[in-house]
Design an enzyme around this catalytic site. Structure first.
Site, short mmCIF file in Angstrom:
data_model
loop_
_atom_site.label_atom_id
_atom_site.label_comp_id
_atom_site.label_asym_id
_atom_site.label_seq_id
_atom_site.Cartn_x
_atom_site.Cartn_y
_atom_site.Cartn_z
N CYS A 278 39.53 34.11 35.53
CA CYS A 278 40.01 33.18 36.55
C CYS A 278 40.78 33.88 37.66
O CYS A 278 41.33 33.23 38.54
CB CYS A 278 40.84 32.07 35.92
N ASP B 144 46.65 39.77 37.52
CA ASP B 144 47.76 40.43 36.83
C ASP B 144 47.29 41.56 35.93
O ASP B 144 47.97 42.56 35.80
CB ASP B 144 48.56 39.41 36.02
C1 PEP Z 1 45.68 36.09 37.39
O1 PEP Z 1 46.69 36.74 37.13
O2 PEP Z 1 44.54 36.58 37.55
C2 PEP Z 1 45.76 34.62 37.55
C3 PEP Z 1 44.68 33.88 37.69
O3 PEP Z 1 46.99 34.07 37.58
P1 PEP Z 1 47.95 34.06 38.87
O4 PEP Z 1 47.16 34.61 40.03
O5 PEP Z 1 48.36 32.65 39.06
O6 PEP Z 1 49.06 34.96 38.43
MG MG Z 2 48.48 35.75 36.49
#
Ligand code: PEP
Ligand code: MG
Length: 585
Positions: A505, A458
């Site tokens: 992450c 994001d």
């Molecule tokens: C991200 O945005 O990098 C993340 C780990 O969350 P998601 O992919 O679940 O939005």
């Molecule tokens: Mg995210």
């Protein structure tokens, strides 16, 4: 001998014989049905739906639940689609109004839907189209329209399945004692056929244009999922060459896995934590098998998908208790529900939004539904007595939201205390940094929480204004953009000044090319898809901290992402050719 290139979708090399999957659906004929027999035609349609549902349930029951979670989720979606009143109503309306046969009405309905999807774009939507086409074949078969000429469950030993695409229910029937590889004409890395191949750990190449014209049933062929290559009618010299490549890869995987439990420590003793991202308590076994030092991200919104409703406090509690107990003595970070944006679940009715990624999503949605958030937080706090759990809020945009989230935690604690329910009063609270405003105010946020996890998926989307689910702008989605690298550096520095640990992450963490750069930027933890862990660990364990610092320094120095990429690729592919070649994420 002929070579075709495609997209590498699942690593490894397989040598076998083509098994062409030919569904051979007959064209559906439009028949006029007399008024008096329309009721009977509708009944035939409804029993075809019922039969289809039973067939899918039977396939799902045969799956090994922990290994094939994604497939089982796809099959659940099919059952949901079959139960959808809109499908039934529309097909029945077509039968009644046009006085036509059920089979024709079904194809008419699917045809309209496909037309609508074709005018839109995105991988999520093309998966929806694949789901609907799969259901169509099943319904037509149940309505007596001749189906497959060759079916996946008839593939002999040593088969390489060759198809235009593979439907999810075919995917669920793959028997790895007979099927050794998959090649499809359609698909991308995130299509069903690619996911299924990775789940079954068999090599796959998707998007291989022209493969169906180039092979016959039984043609000898090679799938090279490491280089995205398909060799048709290989000579004995090619076979010998690929046999070597196959055993080298198998050796590499065995060697990686055998070292998976060692710590992620550089040769000069600098240690980081490499953890796993999970979507269900079922994923913990795989995480541990691949050497995860803990769970860095549990995407709890998938509970809503598994359970098809908003979980109660007890349901939350049981899921997190299972995670806490399985991962102990390591820790698990439970992220509160992140729905909205491109993540839509039937359990939560969402208003239609003009800009969903910028709308009611994640923590914003949870604040709008305080009871849903409180049930989850109480579930986490209670499960915290069974192990080491942490709470993490997604999409925090600034200090007010973080304080508001913490106030909800305090309120939940008060209520639990009053009800004399045991819970962990000392639980760490952290946030995802994935919005530019959070990155810019990381110093303020760091003084109010225990840890950060950078959600690069994001952060890239919002920093570069690129919708992460829009294929039209996918070429601009750029993890190495100087803005992204500077943001990571800024967040790390602000966090460390407040003694706050920082993880990454997003998918960027799973990319072997970037491991040393992130380490050099000062990141303390990487959390990734479990199967990516052993390669990341191997890279860390074979390097020196000084190399990582040098890579990060240079990466920050370049003005364009092309320069960064060329530099990193040059350094990393020379030092870690196998890790980089086996990359499919
Ligand atoms: C991200 O945005 O990098 C993340 C780990 O969350 P998601 O992919 O679940 O939005
Ligand atoms: Mg995210």
């Amino acid at each position: 001998m002929k070579r075709l290139t495609g997209i590498k979708a699942s690593p490894g090399v397989a040598i076998g014989r083509a098994f062409i999957l030919d569904r051979g659906l007959q064209p559906v004929e439009k028949k006029t049905i007399p008024e008096a027999r329309l009721g009977r035609e509708i009944k035939r349609f409804l029993s075809a739906i019922e039969k289809a549902q039973k067939e899918i349930e039977a396939i799902r029951a045969r799956l090994e639940t922990d290994k094939a979670k994604e497939l089982s989720t796809i099959l659940d979606t099919h059952i949901m689609l079959l139960q959808d009143e809109a499908l039934k109503d529309d097909v029945i309306k077509i039968i009644r109004e046009q006085k036509v046969n059920a089979a024709w009405a079904v194809s008419e309905h699917v045809g309209r839907f496909n037309e609508m999807l074709a005018s839109l774009s995105g991988e999520y939507l093309s998966s929806r189209a694949a789901d609907l086409n799969d259901i169509q074949s099943r319904l037509l078969e149940n309505l007596g329209i001749s189906a497959g000429v060759s079916r996946i469950d008839e593939a002999p030993e040593g088969s390489i399945v060759v198809a235009r695409d593979i439907t999810p229910s075919e995917a669920a029937q793959i028997d790895t004692s007979r099927i050794v590889g998959v090649v499809t004409e359609l698909g991308s890395r995130t299509s069903h056929s690619a996911i299924l191949a990775r789940t079954h750990e068999i090599p796959a190449v998707v998007g291989t244009v022209g493969v169906l014209q180039s092979v016959k049933q039984g043609t000898r062929m090679i799938v090279d999922g490491l280089d995205g290559m398909v060799v048709i009618s290989p000579t004995s010299k090619h076979i010998a060459e690929y046999e070597k490549k196959e055993s080298a890869y198998e050796y590499y995987v065995t060697e990686l896995l055998s070292a998976a439990d060692l710590p992620a420590e550089t040769r000069d003793g600098f240690r980081i934590a490499i953890e796993a991202n999970i979507e269900s308590p079922h994923d913990i076994r795989t995480a541990l098998e691949h050497g995860a030092a803990g769970i860095g991200l549990y995407r709890t919104e998938y509970l809503l998908m598994e359970q098809k409703h908003i979980p109660s406090e007890d349901e939350h509690y049981l899921a997190y208790k299972s995670v806490a107990q399985q991962i102990a003595p390591r820790s698990a970070t439970i992220r509160t529900i992140d729905i909205g944006g491109e993540k839509l679940f039937d359990a939560v009715k969402m208003p239609s939004q003009r800009n969903p990624a910028l709308g009611l999503r994640a923590i914003r949605l949870c604040f709008a539904r305080p009871e849903m958030l409180k049930d989850q937080i109480k579930g986490i706090l209670r499960a915290g007595v069974h192990g080491n759990l942490k709470i993490m809020f997604p999409m925090i945009s600034g200090i007010e939201e973080l304080k508001k989230g913490k106030a909800v935690i305090d309120e939940c604690k008060k209520e639990l205390k009053k009800a004399r329910v045991p819970f962990n009063d000392e639980m760490e609270v952290g946030i995802m940094i994935e919005i530019p405003s959070a990155a810019m105010t990381a110093d303020l946020l760091a003084s109010e929480c225990d840890f950060f996890s950078i959600g690069t998926n994001d952060l890239i989307q919002y920093s570069l204004a690129i919708d992460r689910a829009n294929e039209e702008v996918a070429y601009l989605y750029d993890p190495l953009h100087p803005a992204v690298l500077r943001a990571v550096k800024m967040i790390v520095d602000a966090a460390h000044a407040h003694k706050v640990r920082v993880g990454v992450c997003g998918e960027m963490a799973a990319e072997p090319l970037y491991v040393l750069m992130l380490l050099g930027l000062g990141v303390d933890e990487l959390s990734m898809n479990p199967v990516a862990i052993p390669a990341a660990k191997k890279i860390v364990r074979s390097s020196q901290l000084s190399e990582a610092l040098e890579i990060a320094r240079k990466a920050l120095y370049f003005g364009t992402s092309d320069e960064v990429e060329q530099y990193i690729y040059r350094v990393m592919s020379k030092r870690y050719p196998q890790e980089i070649a086996s990359l499919v994420f």
